[in-house]
Design a protein around this motif. Structure first.
Motif, short mmCIF file in Angstrom:
data_model
loop_
_atom_site.label_atom_id
_atom_site.label_comp_id
_atom_site.label_asym_id
_atom_site.label_seq_id
_atom_site.Cartn_x
_atom_site.Cartn_y
_atom_site.Cartn_z
N ASN A 1 0.88 -1.16 0.00
CA ASN A 1 0.00 0.00 0.00
C ASN A 1 0.92 1.22 0.00
O ASN A 1 1.98 1.17 -0.63
CB ASN A 1 -1.02 -0.02 1.15
CG ASN A 1 -0.41 -0.02 2.53
OD1 ASN A 1 0.80 0.08 2.71
ND2 ASN A 1 -1.26 -0.13 3.54
N GLY B 1 -6.84 -8.36 -1.73
CA GLY B 1 -7.26 -7.34 -2.68
C GLY B 1 -8.64 -6.78 -2.42
O GLY B 1 -8.96 -5.66 -2.85
N GLU B 2 -9.48 -7.54 -1.72
CA GLU B 2 -10.84 -7.09 -1.42
C GLU B 2 -10.96 -6.45 -0.05
O GLU B 2 -11.94 -5.76 0.23
CB GLU B 2 -11.80 -8.27 -1.51
CG GLU B 2 -12.07 -8.74 -2.92
CD GLU B 2 -12.70 -7.65 -3.79
OE1 GLU B 2 -13.63 -6.97 -3.30
OE2 GLU B 2 -12.24 -7.47 -4.92
N GLY C 1 -11.22 -4.17 2.87
CA GLY C 1 -11.44 -2.74 3.03
C GLY C 1 -12.33 -2.11 1.99
O GLY C 1 -12.84 -1.01 2.18
N ARG C 2 -12.55 -2.79 0.87
CA ARG C 2 -13.30 -2.18 -0.23
C ARG C 2 -14.73 -1.84 0.19
O ARG C 2 -15.23 -0.74 -0.10
CB ARG C 2 -13.32 -3.12 -1.44
CG ARG C 2 -13.92 -2.48 -2.69
CD ARG C 2 -14.03 -3.50 -3.81
NE ARG C 2 -12.74 -4.03 -4.20
CZ ARG C 2 -11.93 -3.45 -5.08
NH1 ARG C 2 -12.27 -2.30 -5.62
NH2 ARG C 2 -10.78 -4.02 -5.40
N ALA C 3 -15.41 -2.77 0.86
CA ALA C 3 -16.80 -2.54 1.23
C ALA C 3 -16.93 -1.40 2.24
O ALA C 3 -17.85 -0.58 2.15
CB ALA C 3 -17.41 -3.82 1.80
N LYS C 4 -16.01 -1.33 3.20
CA LYS C 4 -16.12 -0.34 4.27
C LYS C 4 -15.58 1.03 3.89
O LYS C 4 -16.14 2.06 4.26
CB LYS C 4 -15.40 -0.85 5.52
CG LYS C 4 -15.56 0.05 6.73
CD LYS C 4 -14.99 -0.60 7.98
CE LYS C 4 -15.21 0.28 9.20
NZ LYS C 4 -14.68 -0.34 10.44
N TYR C 5 -14.48 1.05 3.15
CA TYR C 5 -13.80 2.32 2.87
C TYR C 5 -13.90 2.77 1.42
O TYR C 5 -13.42 3.84 1.06
CB TYR C 5 -12.31 2.21 3.25
CG TYR C 5 -12.11 1.79 4.68
CD1 TYR C 5 -12.39 2.65 5.73
CD2 TYR C 5 -11.66 0.51 4.99
CE1 TYR C 5 -12.22 2.26 7.05
CE2 TYR C 5 -11.48 0.10 6.30
CZ TYR C 5 -11.77 0.97 7.33
OH TYR C 5 -11.61 0.58 8.63
N GLY C 6 -14.53 1.94 0.58
CA GLY C 6 -14.66 2.30 -0.82
C GLY C 6 -13.40 2.09 -1.62
O GLY C 6 -13.33 2.44 -2.80
N GLN C 7 -12.39 1.49 -1.00
CA GLN C 7 -11.13 1.20 -1.68
C GLN C 7 -10.41 0.09 -0.92
O GLN C 7 -10.55 -0.02 0.30
CB GLN C 7 -10.22 2.43 -1.72
CG GLN C 7 -9.85 2.96 -0.35
CD GLN C 7 -8.96 4.19 -0.42
OE1 GLN C 7 -7.80 4.13 -0.83
NE2 GLN C 7 -9.50 5.33 -0.01
N PRO C 8 -9.69 -0.78 -1.61
CA PRO C 8 -8.92 -1.80 -0.90
C PRO C 8 -7.79 -1.15 -0.12
O PRO C 8 -7.23 -0.14 -0.56
CB PRO C 8 -8.40 -2.71 -2.01
CG PRO C 8 -8.39 -1.84 -3.23
CD PRO C 8 -9.53 -0.89 -3.07
N THR D 1 -2.77 -3.79 -1.93
CA THR D 1 -2.77 -4.32 -3.29
C THR D 1 -1.97 -5.61 -3.31
O THR D 1 -0.79 -5.61 -2.94
CB THR D 1 -2.13 -3.32 -4.27
OG1 THR D 1 -2.89 -2.11 -4.27
CG2 THR D 1 -2.08 -3.89 -5.68
#
Length: 284
Positions: free
Chosen positions: A111, A259-260, A262-269, A272
């Motif tokens: 990251n 890779g997934e 954090g995506r749901a909570k923060y709108g971004q992974p 990487t």
């Protein structure tokens, strides 16, 4: 009467033994357990809470986590007190592996680091490059809170100060000697600046009075590797457990989880996945 009581006790004992038998492992083998020494960012961000239960379920290995700075994690490996390391201090890692006590070192993910500070930004660093931002902080003698713990983040911070041509010191430069989450909390309370990995900052952002003020420099890349330990570091090291964890971490299913995350909570992974990538193209 006495005979009846004895028969009753025998019956209860039989039931208890049967019950115990239903909960004991059929193989009689003890649970497998390994020690993972890792940087606090993987713990504070919540990533390990996502990954480790899946690894345990799929492999049978229980994982005891020791979350410290990368420097301390490497030292645990050097002393044979950890089976596998997940760290983000590339120069220190390469030096450590060259000593001969470790096995494979493999790329896992990256990251980035960000410079965060109070919303009113007294040093006026917003939008500046990382080195210019640190110069401004030093010139303004604005509070800067360092981890000061020889972690990967602290190593990156020292490198940035060096590139900025600044030797930090004085009352404005303060060290916590603690992990990223606690250092962010202290910086927020003091209205100061600090360097953080993005994942831990995002995971704690709602509890902080801090904003991202400088980001995006190639030099702020934050790369993580998994390092397997060997019995050359100590007789208690479990190389089979280390290999099981490292193999699992760089395999496609775990990389997909990374890779997934954090995506749901923060709108971004928050990370990487990089397993198998060409490290020279990451900007190290």
């Amino acid at each position: 009467m006495r005979k009846g009581i004895l028969l009753g006790l025998a019956w209860v004992a039989t039931i208890l033994l049967a019950a115990c038998g239903t909960t004991a492992p059929s193989s009689g083998e003890p649970a497998k357990s390994l020690i993972l020494a890792t940087t606090t960012s993987t713990q504070d961000s919540g990533l390990l809470d996502e990954l480790l239960p899946v690894f345990t379920r799929e492999s049978g290995w229980q994982v005891k986590t020791v979350a410290v700075g990368s420097g301390a994690a490497i030292e645990l490996g050097r002393r044979g007190e950890a089976d596998v390391l997940l760290v983000h201090s590339p120069a220190a890692e390469e030096k450590f592996v060259a000593e001969g006590g470790a096995g494979q070192r493999r790329l896992v993910m990256h990251n980035d680091f960000v410079l965060v500070g109070p919303p009113d930004d007294p040093a006026k660093i917003k939008g500046a490059s990382s080195t210019d931002a640190l110069k401004k902080v030093a010139d303004a003698k604005a509070v800067f809170v360092s981890r000061g713990d020889e972690s990967g983040t602290h190593s990156k911070e020292k490198d940035l100060w060096s590139k900025a041509g600044v030797t930090p010191g004085g009352n404005w430069y303060q060290s916590t000697g603690q992990g990223m989450g606690e250092t962010l909390r202290v910086a927020s309370e003091k209205g100061g600046y600090t360097l953080s990995d993005r994942a831990t900052y995002l995971a704690q952002r709602d509890t902080l009075e801090l904003e991202v003020l400088s980001e995006g420099d190639p030099g702020l890349l934050n790369v993580y590797h998994v390092i397997e330990m060997t019995t050359k570091a100590g007789d208690k090291v479990q190389p089979d457990g280390a290999k099981a964890f490292a193999d699992w971490l760089v395999a496609e299913p775990a990389q997909r989880l990374i890779g997934e995350f954090g995506r749901a909570k923060y709108g971004q992974p928050l990370f990487t996945p990089d397993a198998g990538a060409d490290e020279s193209k990451l900007g190290l």
